[in-house]
Design a protein around this motif. Sequence first.
Motif, mmCIF file in Angstrom:
data_model
loop_
_atom_site.group_PDB
_atom_site.id
_atom_site.type_symbol
_atom_site.label_atom_id
_atom_site.label_comp_id
_atom_site.label_asym_id
_atom_site.label_seq_id
_atom_site.Cartn_x
_atom_site.Cartn_y
_atom_site.Cartn_z
ATOM 1 N N LEU A 5 0.836 -1.202 0.000
ATOM 2 C CA LEU A 5 0.000 0.000 0.000
ATOM 3 C C LEU A 5 0.872 1.253 0.000
ATOM 4 C CD1 LEU A 5 -2.878 -0.904 2.495
ATOM 5 C CD2 LEU A 5 -2.749 -1.270 0.033
ATOM 6 N N ILE A 8 2.206 1.767 -3.563
ATOM 7 C CA ILE A 8 1.195 2.356 -4.440
ATOM 8 C C ILE A 8 1.018 3.836 -4.128
ATOM 9 C CG2 ILE A 8 -1.261 2.352 -5.053
ATOM 10 C CD1 ILE A 8 -1.240 -0.676 -4.503
ATOM 11 N N ARG A 9 0.935 4.160 -2.851
ATOM 12 C CA ARG A 9 0.766 5.557 -2.442
ATOM 13 C C ARG A 9 1.920 6.417 -2.921
ATOM 14 N NH1 ARG A 9 2.055 6.615 3.589
ATOM 15 N NH2 ARG A 9 4.078 6.199 2.624
ATOM 16 N N GLN A 12 1.671 7.034 -6.605
ATOM 17 C CA GLN A 12 0.598 7.979 -6.890
ATOM 18 C C GLN A 12 1.021 9.409 -6.550
ATOM 19 O OE1 GLN A 12 -2.668 6.385 -4.599
ATOM 20 N NE2 GLN A 12 -3.481 5.229 -6.342
ATOM 21 N N PRO A 131 -5.665 2.797 -2.375
ATOM 22 C CA PRO A 131 -5.246 1.386 -2.399
ATOM 23 C C PRO A 131 -6.166 0.469 -1.595
ATOM 24 C CG PRO A 131 -3.339 2.805 -2.108
ATOM 25 C CD PRO A 131 -4.553 3.691 -2.004
ATOM 26 N N ASN A 132 -6.610 0.930 -0.425
ATOM 27 C CA ASN A 132 -7.508 0.133 0.413
ATOM 28 C C ASN A 132 -8.730 1.000 0.736
ATOM 29 O OD1 ASN A 132 -8.847 -1.131 2.630
ATOM 30 N ND2 ASN A 132 -6.982 -2.254 3.130
ATOM 31 N N ALA A 184 -7.785 -3.291 -8.344
ATOM 32 C CA ALA A 184 -6.660 -2.360 -8.430
ATOM 33 C C ALA A 184 -7.172 -0.932 -8.633
ATOM 34 C CB ALA A 184 -5.742 -2.742 -9.585
ATOM 35 N N PRO A 185 -6.462 0.070 -8.089
ATOM 36 C CA PRO A 185 -6.859 1.450 -8.317
ATOM 37 C C PRO A 185 -7.000 1.768 -9.800
ATOM 38 C CG PRO A 185 -5.156 1.336 -6.632
ATOM 39 C CD PRO A 185 -5.284 -0.043 -7.215
#
Length: 281
Positions: A5, A8-9, A12, A131-132, A184-185
């Motif tokens: 996570l 991913i963050r 982004q 992500p979550n 997935a985002p």
Amino acid sequence: MEHNLEEIRDKQKASWNKFSPGWKKWDALTMDFLQPMGDAMIHCIQPKDQAMILDIATGTGEPALTFAGLLKGGKVVMTDLSENMLEVAREKAAIRGIKNIETQVCDVCELPFADHTFDAISCRFGFMFFPNMLLAAKEIMRVLKPGGKMATAVWGLPEKNFWITAIGSTINKHLQLPTPPPEAPGMFRCAKSGLLQDIFQQAGLKNIVEKEVTSQLKCGTADVYWNMMTDIAAPFVAALSKADDAMRIKIKEEVFQLVYQKYRDGNVVIDTSALVICGEK
């Protein structure tokens, strides 16, 4: 936060920082395009004068700045992963003489606020990228006061959003990009009716209402459409960067053909569809 996570963050955050100049360049067009969704969220929340409002994934500042202009004595806290996007939002606030705001770089899953801080929370076109999403919803509920309202907007079905699919489907056809898993985002991750309602119910939100809100992207020409999308849409730019010059030209030509097949009079005004979901704690 789990390592994947965080990864991913961080990706982004880097992406939004990189593309903030494009969002600033096209701010007038994009904010006009997105206003009906923001207006619907404001209508759901109906902020009181003294309200403390949190706007998550605020980007270049809406609907946060509109909220701030409606308050008499209240304040709006604007959060985003991207400091560069928040800088654009602050510039817009200064131009409009809006002072009852503050900005905070943070992740929705780790909000730096005490429990029960805000009377209302908004998030326009952020949830599908979290992500979550359940963790984000629970964190939002933590900082929302009992009785407080929450409103969000996410993109609807692909077939109702040609502005995304025209370029996206053409890129995918030629570059054969791997299909990300449904969880997935991504732009259409929350398009299924009821999906976010279920997540919000799990997080403790009550009296949840979902409705479709439509809008128009008033590009005028295919050229404006292409230039805007390749200035602001990180996934498309990343994909095009993997193609050679000839392929990029071919993709652009085919996108133009698709657009002008749909808008034969040459006036490119693209209908769009979103879901606005709101409820209370």
